[in-house]
Design a protein around this motif. Sequence first.
Motif, PDB file in Angstrom:
ATOM      1  N   SER A   3      36.164  46.504  42.174  1.00 31.99           N
ATOM      2  CA  SER A   3      37.033  46.122  41.071  1.00 31.99           C
ATOM      3  C   SER A   3      36.812  47.113  39.939  1.00 31.99           C
ATOM      4  CB  SER A   3      36.721  44.702  40.595  1.00 31.99           C
ATOM      5  OG  SER A   3      35.402  44.623  40.074  1.00 31.99           O
ATOM      6  N   GLY A   4      37.752  47.195  39.017  1.00 30.52           N
ATOM      7  CA  GLY A   4      37.596  48.109  37.900  1.00 30.52           C
ATOM      8  C   GLY A   4      38.498  49.326  38.010  1.00 30.52           C
ATOM      9  N   THR A  35      32.661  47.427  39.664  1.00 30.79           N
ATOM     10  CA  THR A  35      31.716  46.531  40.305  1.00 30.79           C
ATOM     11  C   THR A  35      31.975  46.625  41.801  1.00 30.79           C
ATOM     12  OG1 THR A  35      31.689  45.039  38.407  1.00 30.79           O
ATOM     13  CG2 THR A  35      30.862  44.175  40.496  1.00 30.79           C
ATOM     14  N   LEU A  36      30.943  46.914  42.564  1.00 30.66           N
ATOM     15  CA  LEU A  36      31.094  47.226  43.981  1.00 30.66           C
ATOM     16  C   LEU A  36      30.527  46.122  44.854  1.00 30.66           C
ATOM     17  CD1 LEU A  36      29.874  50.935  43.797  1.00 30.66           C
ATOM     18  CD2 LEU A  36      32.226  50.102  43.631  1.00 30.66           C
ATOM     19  N   VAL A  37      31.218  45.852  45.944  1.00 31.58           N
ATOM     20  CA  VAL A  37      30.740  44.918  46.965  1.00 31.58           C
ATOM     21  C   VAL A  37      30.636  45.681  48.277  1.00 31.58           C
ATOM     22  CG1 VAL A  37      31.267  42.849  48.303  1.00 31.58           C
ATOM     23  CG2 VAL A  37      31.715  42.889  45.843  1.00 31.58           C
ATOM     24  N   LEU A  38      29.467  45.637  48.891  1.00 28.68           N
ATOM     25  CA  LEU A  38      29.215  46.387  50.128  1.00 28.68           C
ATOM     26  C   LEU A  38      28.753  45.424  51.208  1.00 28.68           C
ATOM     27  CD1 LEU A  38      27.220  48.135  52.126  1.00 28.68           C
ATOM     28  CD2 LEU A  38      29.287  49.256  51.277  1.00 28.68           C
ATOM     29  N   GLY A  39      29.491  45.381  52.297  1.00 23.94           N
ATOM     30  CA  GLY A  39      29.130  44.519  53.422  1.00 23.94           C
ATOM     31  C   GLY A  39      29.125  45.301  54.710  1.00 23.94           C
ATOM     32  N   GLY A  40      28.409  44.795  55.694  1.00 20.74           N
ATOM     33  CA  GLY A  40      28.390  45.474  56.975  1.00 20.74           C
ATOM     34  C   GLY A  40      27.527  44.770  58.004  1.00 20.74           C
ATOM     35  N   VAL A  41      27.574  45.295  59.220  1.00 21.81           N
ATOM     36  CA  VAL A  41      26.773  44.761  60.336  1.00 21.81           C
ATOM     37  C   VAL A  41      26.203  45.943  61.103  1.00 21.81           C
ATOM     38  CG1 VAL A  41      26.760  43.373  62.426  1.00 21.81           C
ATOM     39  CG2 VAL A  41      28.274  42.734  60.536  1.00 21.81           C
ATOM     40  N   LYS A  42      24.883  45.897  61.338  1.00 20.53           N
ATOM     41  CA  LYS A  42      24.232  46.929  62.144  1.00 20.53           C
ATOM     42  C   LYS A  42      23.064  46.314  62.892  1.00 20.53           C
ATOM     43  CE  LYS A  42      22.160  51.536  62.007  1.00 20.53           C
ATOM     44  NZ  LYS A  42      21.696  52.660  61.156  1.00 20.53           N
ATOM     45  N   VAL A  64      29.331  37.009  47.587  1.00 24.95           N
ATOM     46  CA  VAL A  64      29.344  37.669  46.284  1.00 24.95           C
ATOM     47  C   VAL A  64      30.777  37.720  45.777  1.00 24.95           C
ATOM     48  CG1 VAL A  64      27.306  39.072  46.762  1.00 24.95           C
ATOM     49  CG2 VAL A  64      29.570  39.968  47.309  1.00 24.95           C
ATOM     50  N   ALA A  65      30.927  38.030  44.503  1.00 21.10           N
ATOM     51  CA  ALA A  65      32.245  38.153  43.887  1.00 21.10           C
ATOM     52  C   ALA A  65      32.130  39.084  42.692  1.00 21.10           C
ATOM     53  CB  ALA A  65      32.783  36.786  43.457  1.00 21.10           C
ATOM     54  N   THR A  66      33.267  39.511  42.169  1.00 20.73           N
ATOM     55  CA  THR A  66      33.295  40.356  40.986  1.00 20.73           C
ATOM     56  C   THR A  66      34.158  39.700  39.916  1.00 20.73           C
ATOM     57  OG1 THR A  66      35.252  41.630  41.664  1.00 20.73           O
ATOM     58  CG2 THR A  66      33.103  42.406  42.437  1.00 20.73           C
ATOM     59  N   GLY A  67      33.938  40.097  38.667  1.00 25.61           N
ATOM     60  CA  GLY A  67      34.779  39.616  37.575  1.00 25.61           C
ATOM     61  C   GLY A  67      34.735  38.108  37.419  1.00 25.61           C
ATOM     62  N   PHE A  68      35.935  37.523  37.206  1.00 29.15           N
ATOM     63  CA  PHE A  68      36.028  36.075  37.056  1.00 29.15           C
ATOM     64  C   PHE A  68      35.672  35.341  38.345  1.00 29.15           C
ATOM     65  CE2 PHE A  68      38.636  36.712  33.182  1.00 29.15           C
ATOM     66  CZ  PHE A  68      37.948  35.822  32.369  1.00 29.15           C
ATOM     67  N   GLY A  69      35.652  36.059  39.466  1.00 29.42           N
ATOM     68  CA  GLY A  69      35.249  35.425  40.711  1.00 29.42           C
ATOM     69  C   GLY A  69      33.830  34.888  40.651  1.00 29.42           C
ATOM     70  N   ASN A  70      32.959  35.513  39.838  1.00 24.80           N
ATOM     71  CA  ASN A  70      31.597  35.006  39.684  1.00 24.80           C
ATOM     72  C   ASN A  70      31.582  33.624  39.039  1.00 24.80           C
ATOM     73  OD1 ASN A  70      29.847  37.099  40.715  1.00 24.80           O
ATOM     74  ND2 ASN A  70      30.546  38.371  39.026  1.00 24.80           N
ATOM     75  N   HIS A  71      32.549  33.351  38.175  1.00 32.24           N
ATOM     76  CA  HIS A  71      32.567  32.093  37.441  1.00 32.24           C
ATOM     77  C   HIS A  71      33.440  31.033  38.115  1.00 32.24           C
ATOM     78  CE1 HIS A  71      30.737  34.416  34.205  1.00 32.24           C
ATOM     79  NE2 HIS A  71      31.704  35.297  34.352  1.00 32.24           N
ATOM     80  N   LEU A  72      34.513  31.445  38.797  1.00 32.33           N
ATOM     81  CA  LEU A  72      35.479  30.489  39.332  1.00 32.33           C
ATOM     82  C   LEU A  72      35.436  30.360  40.854  1.00 32.33           C
ATOM     83  CD1 LEU A  72      38.556  31.461  37.115  1.00 32.33           C
ATOM     84  CD2 LEU A  72      36.909  29.627  36.741  1.00 32.33           C
TER      85      LEU A  72
END
Length: 228
Positions: free
Chosen positions: A26-27, A81-88, A109-117
Amino acid sequence: SYGSTLRYKNIERMKAIGKHSLLGASGEISDFQEILRYLDELVLNDNMWDDGNSLGPKEVHNYLTRVMYNRRNKFNPLWNTLVLGGVKNGESYLGMVSMIGVSFEDNHVATGFGNHLARPILRDEWHADLSFEDGVKLLEKCMRVLLYRDRSAINKLQIAKITEEGVTCEDEPIPLFDHFDDTRKAAKSAACRNRAIGEAWDDYDSIFYNAWLKVSIEPTWFVDPDVV
């Protein structure tokens, strides 16, 4: 994006990184493109070793943490704000990095208003054995809540899935409320006003509450409603 500065609605904010990771941001789009340039160089240098190994999500997450913190120390942060996911190797990984280099791992995890809502919903309804289909439904529920609180958002989202085989992204964004051509008319319709009151919160409850707050989710670049 702040206030009404959100203009372009069709920008993708997810990118596969190597064989095992997926990055979302985001951003600022320009800063996100700069980060992708750093990661392209990182993956290229890793592939040049040709040693049969490849960077996993944890390594990429640690690298991004260092990059964001380094730019913050130079007083020239990357506004993302970065979200990093993966499988190894059978192990899933999910982490977040803020614009000042604060990072952590969690089950969601979430970014922005996603952290609150959105995260309170995830804390209540997420569980470890959630199926992919149920996970998408839970994500759609979270995005609906966020959509109603952002007047310049668009009612579409893109879904990506990460497995041992790699990363797959949906070609077309999933529309929210595709059965409501006009949410304002739906809020004023007889079906909305005369339906039975129940314990569950449905789509009609959401759009009615949104209309009661007089919150518009239409593009804010247009003032004349006839133009919209």
